[in-house]
Structures are given as structure tokens and as C-alpha cells.
Design a protein around this motif. Sequence first.
Motif, mmCIF file in Angstrom:
data_model
loop_
_atom_site.group_PDB
_atom_site.id
_atom_site.type_symbol
_atom_site.label_atom_id
_atom_site.label_comp_id
_atom_site.label_asym_id
_atom_site.label_seq_id
_atom_site.Cartn_x
_atom_site.Cartn_y
_atom_site.Cartn_z
ATOM 1 N N SER A 16 -8.218 -32.195 77.658
ATOM 2 C CA SER A 16 -8.616 -32.584 76.493
ATOM 3 C C SER A 16 -9.117 -34.163 75.866
ATOM 4 O O SER A 16 -9.435 -34.503 75.421
ATOM 5 C CB SER A 16 -9.217 -31.204 75.954
ATOM 6 O OG SER A 16 -7.590 -31.231 75.115
ATOM 7 N N ARG B 212 -10.967 -38.368 74.273
ATOM 8 C CA ARG B 212 -10.982 -38.214 72.816
ATOM 9 C C ARG B 212 -10.157 -39.958 73.401
ATOM 10 O O ARG B 212 -10.005 -40.656 72.151
ATOM 11 C CB ARG B 212 -9.820 -37.693 72.205
ATOM 12 C CG ARG B 212 -10.458 -36.627 71.743
ATOM 13 C CD ARG B 212 -8.638 -36.328 70.606
ATOM 14 N NE ARG B 212 -9.790 -34.528 69.994
ATOM 15 C CZ ARG B 212 -8.955 -33.632 70.535
ATOM 16 N NH1 ARG B 212 -8.165 -33.548 71.135
ATOM 17 N NH2 ARG B 212 -9.583 -32.718 70.063
ATOM 18 N N LEU C 251 -13.058 -27.306 72.251
ATOM 19 C CA LEU C 251 -11.941 -26.532 72.699
ATOM 20 C C LEU C 251 -12.750 -24.893 71.657
ATOM 21 O O LEU C 251 -11.758 -23.897 71.545
ATOM 22 C CB LEU C 251 -11.373 -27.225 71.601
ATOM 23 C CG LEU C 251 -10.525 -29.001 72.385
ATOM 24 C CD1 LEU C 251 -9.397 -29.278 71.574
ATOM 25 C CD2 LEU C 251 -9.270 -27.832 73.820
ATOM 26 N N LEU C 252 -13.446 -25.275 70.465
ATOM 27 C CA LEU C 252 -13.605 -24.351 70.131
ATOM 28 C C LEU C 252 -14.544 -22.514 70.896
ATOM 29 O O LEU C 252 -14.379 -21.827 72.177
ATOM 30 C CB LEU C 252 -14.602 -24.084 69.315
ATOM 31 C CG LEU C 252 -15.897 -22.589 68.586
ATOM 32 C CD1 LEU C 252 -14.419 -22.507 67.680
ATOM 33 C CD2 LEU C 252 -16.703 -23.617 67.421
ATOM 34 N N TRP D 1 -18.093 -32.035 62.930
ATOM 35 C CA TRP D 1 -16.063 -32.194 63.355
ATOM 36 C C TRP D 1 -16.419 -32.496 64.292
ATOM 37 O O TRP D 1 -14.802 -33.251 64.608
ATOM 38 C CB TRP D 1 -15.829 -30.746 64.301
ATOM 39 C CG TRP D 1 -15.984 -29.352 63.164
ATOM 40 C CD1 TRP D 1 -16.577 -29.473 61.591
ATOM 41 C CD2 TRP D 1 -15.723 -28.222 63.263
ATOM 42 N NE1 TRP D 1 -16.158 -28.316 60.713
ATOM 43 C CE2 TRP D 1 -16.617 -27.289 62.045
ATOM 44 C CE3 TRP D 1 -14.978 -27.613 64.303
ATOM 45 C CZ2 TRP D 1 -15.695 -26.269 61.623
ATOM 46 C CZ3 TRP D 1 -15.328 -25.644 63.988
ATOM 47 C CH2 TRP D 1 -15.781 -25.126 63.030
ATOM 48 N N ARG E 292 -13.422 -31.058 69.842
ATOM 49 C CA ARG E 292 -13.156 -30.266 69.104
ATOM 50 C C ARG E 292 -13.577 -28.991 68.984
ATOM 51 O O ARG E 292 -13.582 -27.413 69.415
ATOM 52 C CB ARG E 292 -13.321 -30.607 67.105
ATOM 53 C CG ARG E 292 -11.699 -31.345 66.804
ATOM 54 C CD ARG E 292 -11.829 -31.587 65.789
ATOM 55 N NE ARG E 292 -11.378 -32.288 64.608
ATOM 56 C CZ ARG E 292 -10.946 -32.493 63.947
ATOM 57 N NH1 ARG E 292 -11.355 -32.558 62.485
ATOM 58 N NH2 ARG E 292 -10.061 -33.245 63.222
#
Length: 418
Positions: A407, A411, A304-305, A297, A301
Motif C-alpha cells: 500500500s 501514496r 485498506l478499509l 479519507w 485508506r
Amino acid sequence: MPDTLTASLGVAEVARIQRRTVATLATGQVLGSVAFGATVSLGALLAADISGQDALSGLATATVTLGAAIAAIPLARLAARRGRLFSLSLGNLLALLGIVVVVAAAAARSFPVLLIGVLMIGAGNAGNLQSRFAATDLASTERRGRDLSIVVWATTIGGVAGPLLVPVGEAVGRAVGMPHLTGSYLFSSVAQLGALVLYLVALHPDPLLTAQRLAASGEARVEHIVEVDRPVVARYAIFAVAGSHVVMASVMAMTPVHLAHMASPETVTAVVGVTIAMHVLGMYGLSPVFGILADRWGRVRVILLGQGLLVAALVVAATLSGSEGGVMLALILLGLGWSAATVSGAALLTEATVTSLRPRRQGRSDSIMAFSAAAGAALAGAILGWIGYGGLALCALVVVAAVIALSPLGRRTASAAA
């Protein structure tokens, strides 16, 4: 086997070395975590027994954390210069010496000497923590999270076995005339010695030195070597790991105190033990799942999960703080959130950092994580006394919100982060 590279070393050979490295590190993590598990279980009891004051029992746990925080950066710098084998072996030696000092302190009934021994064991555990980063030195992008998580998962075995060996260790200790509450350190010393021998025999070629040489030569570069540095992404990864760890450590540290006010005196030990055991299982049991998800993923991500799971944990803790079952559910979710965030965060830190800078940033991450957790646990005690367990959980949401809000930094592309 000497740590040499031939001109023909390529992707297939690097993959073979990586598989051997991960297996070695995972086995060493099992052995090394046995000693740490026993120290966490016995340190507070020894501190209270030797000092004669229950109020000083928490110093043992705090000193273990302090030792890991102090040693993280020096061990990482040694790894950068001398390789993972040197730093991991030195960590094992520090822990072995710490065990000897703790047993001597118990025999002499010296509280200051006890803290020195516990500090050394904590410093040794800093090396143990860096095993997970060693698993990423030669990992391909597609397997980096999975390989790291396998080593993290191995901690489960030692972390559970260490405390379970305490009753048996005490019986053996009494039989051989060891000081009270130190018998389990017999098993711990054997485990640490086993890990030391394992690394000396099997951790060849050294994964970090091999990665550094591959970076210099250009071999297997696309698959295994990070050439583009992304410092902003790396800083976010460090913050995400530290923030998630602070949330976990602060709430977990106050849970036994909170449960002690809820459960009856006859059942409090069992309730606390089962709750913490389920929490530890949440922390490590599913780490390979989160490693695979991070590879498939993406790292951010899954970070954040992890924050989503932490939010769920804190909401449950705040709303069901009066229920033993609710607190246990919160602690399970807390462990799962920590696992997702730290596995994916460590993988993100590794791949956002050029090979030459990895040990330095990894050591900095471990040091910040440990210092932050110690500060968070201390602050949590004051918050617990002020607004209670539910209020503590709601306060911790602020840290989770910060990790989520920042977050987008995780990226950043190479050009944006340069």
C-alpha cells in the motif's frame, strides 16, 4: 448533439455535462446488467441441459469471464480513439448478438455455439464494466469516487432484476414458442437495446473525448484533468483491484459447493440463493458510501478499509465454516470488502493516470481482474478439495496481506513515481 467544444467551456459547464453523463451511465448500467444477470443465472443451466453433462455447466460461467477479459483491452483502445459512446455501444451490440446466438444454440441443441454466444455476452459486459471509468472522465477530484460509485451501485438493480425475471421470462418464452430456458433473454434483449438507444441519444458530448480536448486546451484543467502521470501508483491500484477481486471470486465461487454439503437437499437451493443474494447486496449496495469515503479519507485508506473487511470475512469463513449463518456473514463481509477496494482502487487508477493514457490502463485493469478471477476460481476448487472451505479462506489471506504490504506504493508522489 455533436461532440464539439466552444472556447468558453469552463468548470461550471463541465460539471453540468458530468452530471448528465453520470445519470446516463447509471441508467445504462441498470439496463445492461439485466442481460448479464440473466446469463449468469441461465448459462450454467443451459450448458448442462444442452450438453447433457452437469460437469460442463461451469464452462458457461468461465466463458462469460473469458469474454470480458478478452474484450476489455480492445474496447478500451477503441474508447481512446473513438470515445466512450463508441465502445459502450459496441459492447451493447456484442451482447445483443450474443443473446441471438445463445437462443439459436438452444434451438439447435449445439453446445459449442452456446459457448460462442455466452462468450459474446461476456465481451459485451466488458463494455458495461467500463461504464464506471467513463463516470470519472470529467469528474472533479472531490467527487471522483462518488460519481464512480453511483454507476457501480446501479449494477445492483439489474443484477437482482435479471435473475428475478427468469421465472416470468420462462412463462413468456413458452407462450411464444422459444427454446427451453431462453425466455428471459427476451427481457435481456429489450434491456440491451434500451441501453444502446440511451447511449446514442444521451451520451453527448462524449465524456472521454471532452476530457482529452480539455487536456489539450487547458480549460478546466485544475478541477477535472489529470496532467501528472504516476505509473507506480497506477500499477498498485490495478494490483489492489485485481487482488481484491481474486479473493472475492475464489471464495464466492466455492461457497455454493460448500453449502451443498451442509444444507439438506430440501433447503440447499434456498440457502444458496439467499446467501449469494446477500453477498451481491454487500458488493454493490453500499458502494456510494465507499465512494464518498474515498473522496473524504483518501483512496488508499479506503482500499485498506476494504482489506480489513476482507480479513474479517476470511477469518469468519475459516472459523465458522460449519455454520450456515457464519458462511452468510462471511459472504456479506466479502462483498463489502470487495466494494470498498474496487471503488477506491478504480478512482486511484484514474487520478494517477494522465487523460491520454486512461483508457489503456483501465482496459488493462479490467482484463487482469477478469483473468485473475478465472484462475483464482479454478485454483479454489482444487484447494477446497484439498483442505476444505476454511483452508481456502486462510489461503486467500496471502493475497490480502500482499495488497496491504504494498500500500505505500499507492501514496507515491508525482516526483517519486515518475
